[in-house]
Design a protein around this motif. Structure first.
Motif, PDB file in Angstrom:
ATOM      1  N   TRP A 270       0.759  -1.279  -0.006  1.00 47.17           N
ATOM      2  CA  TRP A 270      -0.002   0.020  -0.055  1.00 47.17           C
ATOM      3  C   TRP A 270       0.791   1.256  -0.017  1.00 47.17           C
ATOM      4  N   HIS A 271       2.027   1.197   0.530  1.00 49.29           N
ATOM      5  CA  HIS A 271       2.894   2.178   0.409  1.00 49.29           C
ATOM      6  C   HIS A 271       3.303   2.643  -1.068  1.00 49.29           C
ATOM      7  N   THR A 273       1.408   2.005  -3.477  1.00 47.01           N
ATOM      8  CA  THR A 273       0.231   2.344  -4.329  1.00 47.01           C
ATOM      9  C   THR A 273      -0.193   3.659  -3.711  1.00 47.01           C
ATOM     10  N   GLU A 274       0.189   4.395  -2.591  1.00 47.90           N
ATOM     11  CA  GLU A 274      -0.143   5.736  -2.294  1.00 47.90           C
ATOM     12  C   GLU A 274       1.141   6.684  -2.697  1.00 47.90           C
ATOM     13  N   ALA A 277      -0.157   7.184  -6.376  1.00 47.78           N
ATOM     14  CA  ALA A 277      -1.435   7.992  -6.216  1.00 47.78           C
ATOM     15  C   ALA A 277      -1.109   9.562  -5.991  1.00 47.78           C
ATOM     16  N   ASP A 278       0.024   9.843  -5.116  1.00 47.74           N
ATOM     17  CA  ASP A 278       0.184  11.170  -4.771  1.00 47.74           C
ATOM     18  C   ASP A 278       1.100  12.054  -5.795  1.00 47.74           C
ATOM     19  N   ASN A 295      -3.040  -2.463  -7.649  1.00 53.35           N
ATOM     20  CA  ASN A 295      -3.227  -3.229  -6.150  1.00 53.35           C
ATOM     21  C   ASN A 295      -4.679  -3.442  -6.110  1.00 53.35           C
ATOM     22  N   CYS A 298      -7.361  -0.845  -6.218  1.00 57.57           N
ATOM     23  CA  CYS A 298      -7.414   0.116  -5.067  1.00 57.57           C
ATOM     24  C   CYS A 298      -6.799   1.677  -5.233  1.00 57.57           C
ATOM     25  N   PHE A 299      -5.902   1.447  -6.468  1.00 59.84           N
ATOM     26  CA  PHE A 299      -5.309   2.699  -6.709  1.00 59.84           C
ATOM     27  C   PHE A 299      -5.993   3.915  -7.357  1.00 59.84           C
ATOM     28  N   THR A 300      -5.986   4.919  -6.934  1.00 60.06           N
ATOM     29  CA  THR A 300      -6.991   6.174  -7.424  1.00 60.06           C
ATOM     30  C   THR A 300      -5.719   7.372  -7.346  1.00 60.06           C
ATOM     31  N   ARG A 302      -4.481  10.996  -7.509  1.00 64.88           N
ATOM     32  CA  ARG A 302      -4.801  12.366  -7.352  1.00 64.88           C
ATOM     33  C   ARG A 302      -4.467  13.297  -8.268  1.00 64.88           C
ATOM     34  N   HIS A 544      -3.972  -3.592   2.407  1.00 65.16           N
ATOM     35  CA  HIS A 544      -4.625  -2.356   2.608  1.00 65.16           C
ATOM     36  C   HIS A 544      -6.311  -3.198   2.665  1.00 65.16           C
TER      37      HIS A 544
END
Length: 556
Positions: A270-271, A273-274, A277-278, A295, A298-300, A302, A544
């Motif tokens: 998840w790290h 993935t974020e 996303a960031d 993932n 779950c990846f979105t 931003r 996650h």
């Protein structure tokens, strides 16, 4: 027979197109083709015991050649099978080649011309419409009805397989056409000219503008970068932008594992993935952002997404983006020329180091030292440059995330997720003349065990590591995690060491402590060998609450 026949026209055309190795398994309707192969001593014919393994071998051969010479000609690999049952057995393997964009040319015999067209004439192996079974699996289907159509059909299929996105093409030739005598001119010069997918300049200009203005650009590099031989321009662009690079499981090896900008490939963490996303601008190259890469959706993102992909159907399939339909190498090279170079300030390197430390800390919380040690021992045993092929097994899932593919290319069946890929694909790679490593679980090993005979017959330099945990290990974890118990996962299996010995293949039963030495010794011994590690390994935990089980819905 000394008179040329239709089968000779097939062989002449393949040779003219550049084929030097053909993977083939004979059948009654394909006799004319195999007679022609016998009369072509400059073409090597590599067999198999089962058609699906033959198709995996052709797939592995093409992957190995692409990895060894990413800037070279597209290594379309021919595979020849017979009608009906033989042809149909290749379908699951061709699904993998399609999902992973591997250029395989499948050639099947057919019932005589009179039996084509959907009738039922009572021919052996007859199907009402054989090509219909392949139409939604391969990129293109070509049916020959006369000798004069053979060169054109093979050229069209070769071009289809070699046009980005690469993938398998299928040609069917009736039995009587293959056997018919012919005075057709000898074929010596056939040129396939697959069209390059060039990016539109307006889209490149906008992509360059977005990347140049980004404060936190990140690059996600997929298998399309590897297939395009675009590792060089990828690195140039990343260093110009000071952009961290993460790779998908199919893109492993396109960016140096220990480069200060490398976020590696922990895409089920998840790290990671974020981190993706960031990004205020995320450049995705050569990936469709599918289930594993995202993932499990779950990846979105931003920020803004710039998506470069040779498969137009994958552009914006899962996320809105500035979609650039293009070959990865062409697009990345053009972007390097358009973006300004940034002075290093250490921010990107610090962000990458922080990401990698978070991944390490999360794994440390799960008591997974043994699993990480096993993977490290395998990596340490490999001579530099050895190609590796991984089945859908727990150690393979670890390798997706943790394997350092620098100088040890990694290939797996994560495109379609079927079992039994590793050994036959590694045999195909070894047919290039270079050694290969296959890694399977005991469940997947039984899919291809007969191909040990193929390895012996063709003297192929393959070392096969079998991790014997007594069943379908990942499915055992899935079922236990979801329901507290398992069904259908525990397997009776043979003594793999004794069975390998029955094939005349040297084999050893190893332990975690002796794995590196035993595997290194097997890899150093020419010809096939088997190393069996009896051990239950664990998969790392989901990262996650919204994610699926680790490694998705794939099988052990």
């Amino acid at each position: 027979m000394t008179m040329r026949i239709g089968g000779d026209l097939v062989v002449e055309t393949l040779r003219a197109l550049g084929a030097r190795t053909v993977f083939g398994l004979p059948g009654q309707h394909a006799l004319g083709l195999f007679e022609a192969l016998r009369r072509a001593p400059d073409l090597r014919v590599v067999g198999a015991r089962v058609e699906n393994n033959l198709a995996f071998a052709a797939d592995g051969h093409a992957r190995a050649r692409m990895a060894a010479d990413p800037a070279g000609p597209v290594p379309v690999t021919p595979m020849v099978v017979s009608t009906g049952p033989g042809a149909l057995l290749t379908l699951s393997s061709l699904q993998e080649s399609r999902a992973a964009s591997v250029p395989v040319l499948g050639i099947s015999s057919q019932v005589p011309v009179a039996g084509l067209g959907g009738g039922r004439h009572g021919y052996l192996h007859e199907l009402p419409d054989q090509q219909a079974s392949f139409r939604d699996v391969v990129k293109s289907v070509h049916v020959v009805r006369a000798i004069s159509q053979i060169p054109g059909a093979l050229r069209a299929a070769w071009e289809s397989a070699a046009t980005p996105p690469f993938g398998p093409a299928w040609v069917e030739i009736p039995q009587d056409v293959l056997l018919a005598p012919t005075e057709f001119p000898r074929i010596t010069d056939v040129r396939a000219t697959p069209a390059a997918v060039q990016p539109l300049p307006e889209l490149l200009h906008e992509a360059a503008r977005l990347l140049a203005a980004a404060e936190r650009p990140v690059i996600l590099a997929g298998g399309g970068v590897a297939r395009a031989g675009a590792a060089g321009p990828l690195r140039e662009l990343a260093e110009a932008l000071r952009a961290p690079v993460l790779t998908t499981f199919g893109g492993k090896g396109v960016f140096d594992w220990e480069h200060p900008l490398s976020g590696q490939s922990w895409l089920e963490d998840w790290h990671s993935t974020e981190f993706l996303a960031d990004a205020d601008v995320l450049l995705v190259v050569g990936s469709g952002l599918g289930e594993l890469t995202s993932n499990y959706h779950c990846f979105t993102p931003r920020g803004r997404l710039v998506h470069i992909e040779a498969d137009a159907g994958e552009l914006e399939a899962n996320h809105p983006a500035l979609g650039v339909h293009a070959d990865a190498r062409a697009a990345l090279t053009a972007l390097v020329e358009r973006v300004p170079r940034r002075e290093p300030d250490g921010r990107a390197e610090r962000a990458v180091a922080e990401l990698r430390e978070k991944v390490r800390a999360r794994l440390a919380e799960q008591d997974l030292d043994l699993e990480q040690r096993v993977l490290a021992e395998v990596r340490a045993a490999l001579p530099e440059g050895t190609q590796t092929f991984w089945d859908m097994t727990i150690l393979g899932y670890w390798a997706w995330s943790a394997w350092n593919a620098d100088a040890a290319p990694m290939h797996s069946a994560q495109g379609a997720g079927g079992l039994g890929f590793a050994l036959p694909a590694a045999l195909g790679a070894a047919a290039t003349g270079s050694p290969a490593l296959a890694v399977s679980g005991d469940g997947g090993a039984m899919y291809g065990i007969a191909e040990l005979a193929t390895a012996v017959q063709h003297r192929l330099d393959v070392t096969w590591l079998v991790v014997d945990d007594g069943g379908y290990g990942i499915l055992r974890e899935y079922l236990t995690g979801a329901f507290g118990q398992t069904t259908g996962t525990e397997l009776a299996r043979p003594d793999f060491v004794a069975l390998a010995g029955a094939f005349g293949v040297p084999a050893v039963r190893t332990s975690v402590e002796s794995l590196r030495a035993d595997l290194a010794a097997a890899l150093a011994t020419p010809g096939p060998s088997v190393v069996v590690l009896p051990h239950r390994l664990r998969m790392f935990a989901p990262t996650h609450v919204g994610s699926a089980t680790p490694a998705g819905q794939a099988e052990s």
